[in-house]
Design an enzyme around this catalytic site. Structure first.
Site, PDB file in Angstrom:
ATOM      1  CB  SER A 146      -0.914   0.010   1.238  1.00  0.00           C
ATOM      2  OG  SER A 146      -0.122  -0.038   2.409  1.00  0.00           O
ATOM      3  CB  CYS A 147       4.245   2.150   1.021  1.00  0.00           C
ATOM      4  SG  CYS A 147       5.501   1.575  -0.127  1.00  0.00           S
ATOM      5  N   GLY A 148       3.265   2.518  -2.059  1.00  0.00           N
ATOM      6  CA  GLY A 148       3.328   3.214  -3.326  1.00  0.00           C
ATOM      7  C   GLY A 148       4.530   4.100  -3.493  1.00  0.00           C
ATOM      8  CB  ILE A 149       4.754   7.765  -4.044  1.00  0.00           C
ATOM      9  CG1 ILE A 149       5.820   8.772  -4.429  1.00  0.00           C
ATOM     10  CG2 ILE A 149       4.017   8.224  -2.825  1.00  0.00           C
ATOM     11  CD1 ILE A 149       6.481   8.469  -5.718  1.00  0.00           C
ATOM     12  CB  CYS A 150       7.947   5.005  -0.376  1.00  0.00           C
ATOM     13  SG  CYS A 150       6.848   3.746   0.295  1.00  0.00           S
TER      14      CYS A 150
END
Length: 473
Positions: free
Chosen positions: A326-330
């Site tokens: 779910s973190c994606g871009i980080c």
């Protein structure tokens, strides 16, 4: 015509028979990854020839076949001999072919790799006196993934006249040359082109239709309705870690990302992630392997991708190398950094004119109808890739939105079908920057989501010429 073979012209035929006793149904309409077996075979063949016929066994099947082939430029022909099996289809294909060389495949091969088919054609072109060139496998020649010359027609007809029906026996009479496994497996390391689907067990076990038991868990819960509670046995989606490692020739494997995922499409997921990060060149997967069972309690939770080129992590060292689903871009860099790996996507107009709104608006329902795992659990994301005519060609479900898109793109990375300028991407949830970024690297011209887009997703779509649709209902 086929690119790369000079003036050589090649017809193609997909043998699509009819009802199958071993399958207990019509195999043509059986679905793998959201698309019918027939449509998958036809799409692969259309990638290598613009003269394609689909051969069916009975005229009464035509209406159903036409529905499966909607939007494709193919001819449908019918066997002259009823009930004579695939050899009757081969005879008809050779009789009706417009060119001397005829690529013949069976419709029950779900993952034909176009580059392997091109290699098969190339071998046939090099041997003008050879009447058949077949795909060679460890188990022998594949008579229904082969290139025939029309000079083979009298032999096929004589074979049928004598009452013989086995395609393998026909090859012995034709004395074919083989495209040896050592040659074509460099283009298709997992040997997917040679796989066919004969029985319900084959279909259920096929690697693009993961076993639900590996993707879900049964749990005892307490269900409360109207103030009353009772015990209930429910199905919940599984979520397990996947460590993706990669290495090039002479390199030790390096962990490049660890993500929480739903099992089932791990190699696609890894291929899509590596491609999106600029770590995988076209055709760069040499082989894959899971973890050592002597070390890992769950060997499938580690996947190593062996590349045919060096792994270069310097270009992505400043980006994250550990993610959750779910973190994606980080810590991902800006749109400008993305521009180093992606270019503006050209506007794609379907052959019939601009994409009708009604076609686009219908896609979320078609995606939802194909989501077996969502139906079972209610807790899974999906990415669907559609043709401009609205045909679902690729479906991936995963606990993570980013994983579902990576796996969908990764499937086409492995079949060397990028850029995806002829596909519409439909997402089951909201759409943020990272999803548009992955679409841009894959060359997807339209990204549509049932949820809202973020402001950065909108700016990214504008930068790369992507049509972004939010709240698609």
């Amino acid at each position: 015509m086929v690119d790369g073979f000079g003036d050589a012209a090649v017809s193609a035929a997909v043998l699509a028979g009819g009802a199958s006793r071993r399958m207990g149904r019509d195999k043509r309409s059986a679905r793998v990854a959201g698309s019918s077996l027939l449509r998958r075979a036809v799409d692969a063949v259309l990638a290598v020839s613009d003269d394609v016929q689909v051969v069916i066994s009975e005229e009464g099947d035509r209406a159903g076949v036409d529905r499966l082939l909607a939007g494709t430029a193919v001819r449908v022909t019918t066997d002259a001999r009823v009930g004579a099996g695939p050899l009757a289809g081969l005879e008809t294909a050779l009789e009706q072919a417009r060119e001397d060389l005829v690529l013949v495949v069976a419709a029950d091969h779900p993952e034909l790799v176009p580059d392997v088919l091109r290699s098969l054609i190339g071998r046939a072109v090099e041997a003008p006196s050879c009447r058949a060139t077949a795909l060679g496998t460890d188990a022998g020649a594949q008579p229904l993934v082969a290139v025939y010359r029309r000079t083979a027609l009298p032999v096929v007809s004589a074979h049928l006249d004598s009452g013989r029906r086995r395609a393998v026996d026909l090859l012995d009479a034709l004395d074919p040359q083989l495209l040896e496994p050592a040659s074509w497996r460099t283009l298709d390391p997992e040997g997917r082109t040679a796989r066919d689907v004969d029985t319900p067990a084959d279909l259920a076990a096929y690697d693009t239709v993961p076993d639900r038991a590996d993707r879900t868990r049964r749990r005892s819960i307490v269900r409360v309705r109207g103030g009353s509670a009772r015990d209930f046995d429910d199905v919940v989606v599984a979520e397990d870690p996947l460590e993706i490692r990669a290495c090039g020739p002479g390199q030790s494997p390096r962990t490049v990302v660890t993500t929480m995922r739903t099992r089932g499409h791990d190699v696609d997921l890894a291929a899509g992630w590596l491609h999106g990060e600029g770590l995988l060149r076209p055709g760069g997967i040499e082989r894959t392997e899971t973890g050592d069972p002597l070390i890992h309690a769950q060997p499938d939770d580690q996947l190593t991708i062996h590349l045919s080129h060096p792994l270069d992590l310097e270009g992505v060292a400043h980006r994250h190398t550990a993610a959750t689903a779910s973190c994606g871009i980080c810590g991902r860099a800006s749109i400008d950094e993305l521009g180093a790996r992606a270019s503006t996507v050209p506007e794609v107009v379907p052959a019939g004119g601009p994409l009708p709104w009604a076609t686009l608006a219908a896609l979320p329902d078609r995606l939802r109808d194909a989501q077996d795992l969502f139906t079972a659990t209610g807790a899974i994301h999906a990415t669907g890739l559609f043709t401009p005519e609205g045909e679902l060609t690729t479906l991936r479900e995963d606990i993570g939105r980013h994983n579902a898109l990576d796996a969908a793109i990764g499937h086409h990375v492995r079949t060397r079908e990028l850029p995806l300028h002829d596909r519409i991407c439909v997402l089951s949830g909201r759409v943020g920057f990272e999803l548009v970024a992955k679409a841009a690297v894959a060359g997807l011209p339209i990204v549509a989501a049932v949820g809202a887009p973020s402001e950065l997703a909108v700016r990214t779509a504008e930068r790369f010429g992507i049509t972004l649709v939010g709240f698609l209902r």
